[in-house]
Design a protein around this motif. Structure first.
Motif, mmCIF file in Angstrom:
data_model
loop_
_atom_site.group_PDB
_atom_site.id
_atom_site.type_symbol
_atom_site.label_atom_id
_atom_site.label_comp_id
_atom_site.label_asym_id
_atom_site.label_seq_id
_atom_site.Cartn_x
_atom_site.Cartn_y
_atom_site.Cartn_z
ATOM 1 N N ARG A 104 0.282 2.661 -20.269
ATOM 2 C CA ARG A 104 0.271 1.777 -19.101
ATOM 3 C C ARG A 104 -0.070 0.353 -19.497
ATOM 4 O O ARG A 104 -0.985 0.120 -20.294
ATOM 5 N N LYS B 236 7.085 4.364 -12.407
ATOM 6 C CA LYS B 236 5.750 4.348 -11.805
ATOM 7 C C LYS B 236 5.122 2.991 -12.062
ATOM 8 O O LYS B 236 4.712 2.668 -13.193
ATOM 9 N N GLY B 237 5.028 2.191 -10.998
ATOM 10 C CA GLY B 237 4.434 0.883 -11.178
ATOM 11 C C GLY B 237 4.844 -0.053 -10.072
ATOM 12 O O GLY B 237 5.564 0.328 -9.144
ATOM 13 N N ILE B 238 4.368 -1.283 -10.169
ATOM 14 C CA ILE B 238 4.684 -2.264 -9.137
ATOM 15 C C ILE B 238 4.670 -3.664 -9.740
ATOM 16 O O ILE B 238 3.912 -3.927 -10.676
ATOM 17 N N LEU C 250 -5.279 -10.001 -5.271
ATOM 18 C CA LEU C 250 -5.953 -8.905 -5.970
ATOM 19 C C LEU C 250 -7.195 -9.424 -6.698
ATOM 20 O O LEU C 250 -8.275 -8.845 -6.602
ATOM 21 N N ARG D 51 1.579 -4.579 1.187
ATOM 22 C CA ARG D 51 1.034 -4.150 -0.098
ATOM 23 C C ARG D 51 -0.491 -4.171 -0.078
ATOM 24 O O ARG D 51 -1.102 -5.118 0.404
ATOM 25 N N ALA E 282 -4.297 -2.924 -2.227
ATOM 26 C CA ALA E 282 -5.048 -2.308 -3.313
ATOM 27 C C ALA E 282 -5.864 -1.248 -2.582
ATOM 28 O O ALA E 282 -6.330 -1.486 -1.465
ATOM 29 N N ILE F 108 -2.525 0.401 -6.418
ATOM 30 C CA ILE F 108 -1.863 -0.830 -5.980
ATOM 31 C C ILE F 108 -0.520 -0.352 -5.502
ATOM 32 O O ILE F 108 0.305 0.123 -6.303
ATOM 33 N N ARG F 109 -0.311 -0.409 -4.210
ATOM 34 C CA ARG F 109 0.854 0.273 -3.641
ATOM 35 C C ARG F 109 1.438 -0.423 -2.431
ATOM 36 O O ARG F 109 0.753 -1.123 -1.684
ATOM 37 N N GLU F 110 2.718 -0.162 -2.242
ATOM 38 C CA GLU F 110 3.428 -0.667 -1.083
ATOM 39 C C GLU F 110 3.399 0.426 -0.024
ATOM 40 O O GLU F 110 3.643 1.595 -0.340
ATOM 41 N N LYS G 166 6.543 2.932 -4.235
ATOM 42 C CA LYS G 166 6.400 1.795 -5.135
ATOM 43 C C LYS G 166 4.919 1.515 -5.313
ATOM 44 O O LYS G 166 4.242 1.003 -4.397
ATOM 45 N N GLY G 167 4.409 1.843 -6.513
ATOM 46 C CA GLY G 167 3.004 1.592 -6.745
ATOM 47 C C GLY G 167 2.481 2.431 -7.878
ATOM 48 O O GLY G 167 3.238 3.182 -8.512
ATOM 49 N N ILE G 168 1.211 2.274 -8.141
ATOM 50 C CA ILE G 168 0.593 3.019 -9.235
ATOM 51 C C ILE G 168 -0.879 3.261 -8.928
ATOM 52 O O ILE G 168 -1.518 2.440 -8.253
ATOM 53 N N SER G 169 -1.400 4.384 -9.360
ATOM 54 C CA SER G 169 -2.814 4.699 -9.177
ATOM 55 C C SER G 169 -3.503 4.605 -10.522
ATOM 56 O O SER G 169 -3.155 5.339 -11.453
ATOM 57 N N LEU G 170 -4.451 3.736 -10.626
ATOM 58 C CA LEU G 170 -5.157 3.551 -11.890
ATOM 59 C C LEU G 170 -6.460 4.333 -11.923
ATOM 60 O O LEU G 170 -7.149 4.446 -10.911
#
Lengths: 124, 75
Positions: A67, A97-99, A109, B18, B20, B33-35, B48-52
């Protein structure tokens, strides 16, 4: 009286009398070259220490094994991406997977980073 | 300071759709961080997004300044 070779000016290319001078020039040249190469390596190391370039020319910042946070230009706009990459036959490629955040969203942010950390604390 | 989303997650708005998010998943705290999208008046997480993980979120924070530098270079 024979002319002493020692009095011939240094601009003449007489190999015998110029031997000590040629040696000095050779050594100086080598040192100059080495200095240049060291400068190059230092510059390279400085550049690579902050980020690497990805498959699309984007700046890559590693978050985990696969990532990355990325900084790139898309249709004239600077985008900050957070994406999972995958191995495509030895090549690193961006996965689905991502944005990709616009600068505005990236700024939002950053501005809420502390509040996000607070929420994380609450759940931990 | 934050609102709760459809799954009980903390939501921090980044733009109109969008967010967080901070949530728990299988006992782990995740920062997403996602739509989101409107599903008949209800806000739902989109694809559309990702989980960290916390580790990845920390890595991101640690490199924020360097990321900003790269942004500056391209601007």
């Amino acid at each position: 009286m024979p002319k002493s070779k020692e009095f011939i000016s240094s601009s003449e290319s007489d190999s015998d009398s110029d031997q000590p001078k040629q040696k000095k020039k050779k050594v100086e040249k080598k040192e100059k070259k080495e200095k240049k190469e060291i400068k190059k390596e230092v510059k390279k190391a400085e550049k690579s220490s902050s980020s690497t370039k990805g498959p699309g020319g984007e700046h890559m910042f590693q978050l985990s094994t696969m990532r990355f946070a990325t900084v790139s230009e898309f249709r004239g706009r600077v985008m900050v991406g957070i994406r999972e990459y995958y191995d495509a036959g030895g090549e690193l490629k961006p996965g689905k997977k991502g944005i990709s955040l616009t600068l505005e969203q990236w700024t939002s942010l950053k501005e809420q980073m502390d509040e996000i950390d607070e929420a994380v604390k609450e759940l931990s | 300071s934050s609102t709760k989303g459809p799954g009980g997650e903390h939501m921090f708005q980044l733009s109109t759709m969008r967010f967080a998010t901070v949530s728990e998943f299988r006992g782990r705290v995740m920062v997403g961080i996602r739509e989101y999208y409107d599903a008949g008046g209800e806000l739902k997480p989109g694809k559309k997004g990702i989980s960290l993980t916390l580790e990845q979120w920390t890595s991101l924070k640690e490199q924020m300044d360097e990321i900003d530098e790269a942004v500056k270079e391209l601007s």
